[in-house]
Design a protein around this motif. Sequence first.
Motif, PDB file in Angstrom:
ATOM      1  N   MET A   1      -0.798  -6.237 -10.771  1.00 19.36           N
ATOM      2  CA  MET A   1      -0.131  -5.435  -9.624  1.00 19.36           C
ATOM      3  C   MET A   1      -0.814  -5.644  -8.231  1.00 19.36           C
ATOM      4  N   PRO A   3      -3.804  -6.349  -5.331  1.00 21.36           N
ATOM      5  CA  PRO A   3      -4.927  -5.241  -4.705  1.00 21.36           C
ATOM      6  C   PRO A   3      -4.366  -4.152  -4.481  1.00 21.36           C
ATOM      7  N   ILE A   4      -5.233  -3.170  -4.743  1.00 21.35           N
ATOM      8  CA  ILE A   4      -4.809  -1.551  -4.441  1.00 21.35           C
ATOM      9  C   ILE A   4      -4.533  -1.289  -2.880  1.00 21.35           C
ATOM     10  N   GLN A   5      -3.784  -0.746  -2.696  1.00 20.62           N
ATOM     11  CA  GLN A   5      -3.364  -0.176  -1.171  1.00 20.62           C
ATOM     12  C   GLN A   5      -2.936   1.138  -0.961  1.00 20.62           C
ATOM     13  N   HIS A   6      -2.626   1.885  -2.100  1.00 21.32           N
ATOM     14  CA  HIS A   6      -2.302   3.060  -1.903  1.00 21.32           C
ATOM     15  C   HIS A   6      -2.455   4.128  -3.172  1.00 21.32           C
ATOM     16  N   PHE A   7      -3.134   4.955  -3.084  1.00 29.85           N
ATOM     17  CA  PHE A   7      -3.574   5.925  -4.444  1.00 29.85           C
ATOM     18  C   PHE A   7      -3.504   7.320  -4.056  1.00 29.85           C
ATOM     19  N   ASN A  11      -4.393   5.881   1.601  1.00 27.35           N
ATOM     20  CA  ASN A  11      -4.338   4.440   2.103  1.00 27.35           C
ATOM     21  C   ASN A  11      -5.712   3.789   2.048  1.00 27.35           C
ATOM     22  N   ILE A  12      -5.587   2.487   1.528  1.00 29.32           N
ATOM     23  CA  ILE A  12      -6.922   1.693   1.133  1.00 29.32           C
ATOM     24  C   ILE A  12      -6.533   0.146   1.848  1.00 29.32           C
ATOM     25  N   ARG A  13      -7.179  -0.081   2.825  1.00 25.46           N
ATOM     26  CA  ARG A  13      -7.058  -1.084   3.350  1.00 25.46           C
ATOM     27  C   ARG A  13      -8.247  -2.196   3.284  1.00 25.46           C
ATOM     28  N   HIS A  14      -8.072  -3.353   3.011  1.00 28.34           N
ATOM     29  CA  HIS A  14      -9.154  -4.430   2.888  1.00 28.34           C
ATOM     30  C   HIS A  14      -9.672  -5.035   3.916  1.00 28.34           C
ATOM     31  N   PHE A  19     -13.869  -1.703   2.339  1.00 28.24           N
ATOM     32  CA  PHE A  19     -12.797  -1.107   2.362  1.00 28.24           C
ATOM     33  C   PHE A  19     -12.558   0.136   3.482  1.00 28.24           C
TER      34      PHE A  19
END
Length: 294
Positions: A1, A3-7, A11-14, A19
Amino acid sequence: MGPIQHFLGINIRHTKDGFFLSQSAYAKDLLEHAGMANYNPIATHVDTKLKASAADGKLIDDATTYRSITGALQYLTITRPDIAYAMQQVCLHMHAPRDMHQTMMKCILRYVKGTTSLGIQLRAAPSPTITAYSDTDWAGCLDMRCSALGFCVFLGNSLILWSSKRQTTVSRASVEAEYHAIANAVSECSWLRHLLGELLYKVPSVTVAFCDNISSVYMSRNPIHHRRTKHIELDIHFIWEKVAIGELHVPHVPSARQLADVFTKGLPSVLFFDFRDSLSVTAPDIETAGGGVM
């Protein structure tokens, strides 16, 4: 899937440091829902002098809307520890909200209006350390004279745990309230240390729990009891045992650097902004981990 971006609205930004977690879209939707998207923003969210009791003002007609918006705001504290104390204050009056409590809630929304881009930055740490700050506002509740308790816990330079709530019992002395706050913070630190151990991530260094109450610092090193401390005997043994086995150190910190103050009381703007930065509540970095522009 990938890298995680939204949960769950987060909103998750690398970034190049780690993070960045924010709920900017959620905050904007909340302002629309509350009908305050066009209100003027304000610099801070809580009055430094004013405290509301359960009997201040008149009962509002639409208590359901108050509870709905307050509950939605509470979810925003996942990435916004800077509003935790103000949210604790408005949540105390969910059962019978009055117009003064509604005004306090609107102040939070107007503050959020001007800071929707803010979030919490999690940074990689060169060495695993656990640091806590704890504080109380002794007998600060106007209705029950309970104390407000607040603490925050850092893993390395990243804030990962925080709390702002009213103590369930009345403390007969300020040192009693302060020691309860330390015990709660240390309990969370112990849980975190064991959790990291189960994940095979050992924390070799001692946990540091900062406190700005001299008597509490002394009591953490000396288990001798007297009449002032008999009501917190269990907390004293709990803290002293951690100190005795070399797992905990409780040093004194000046009130001007007591970060947990932001969770127990309203602060002047300059001090509030300083503590907010220290809690890593900030705007997103310009560059991502890959060097691109966000």
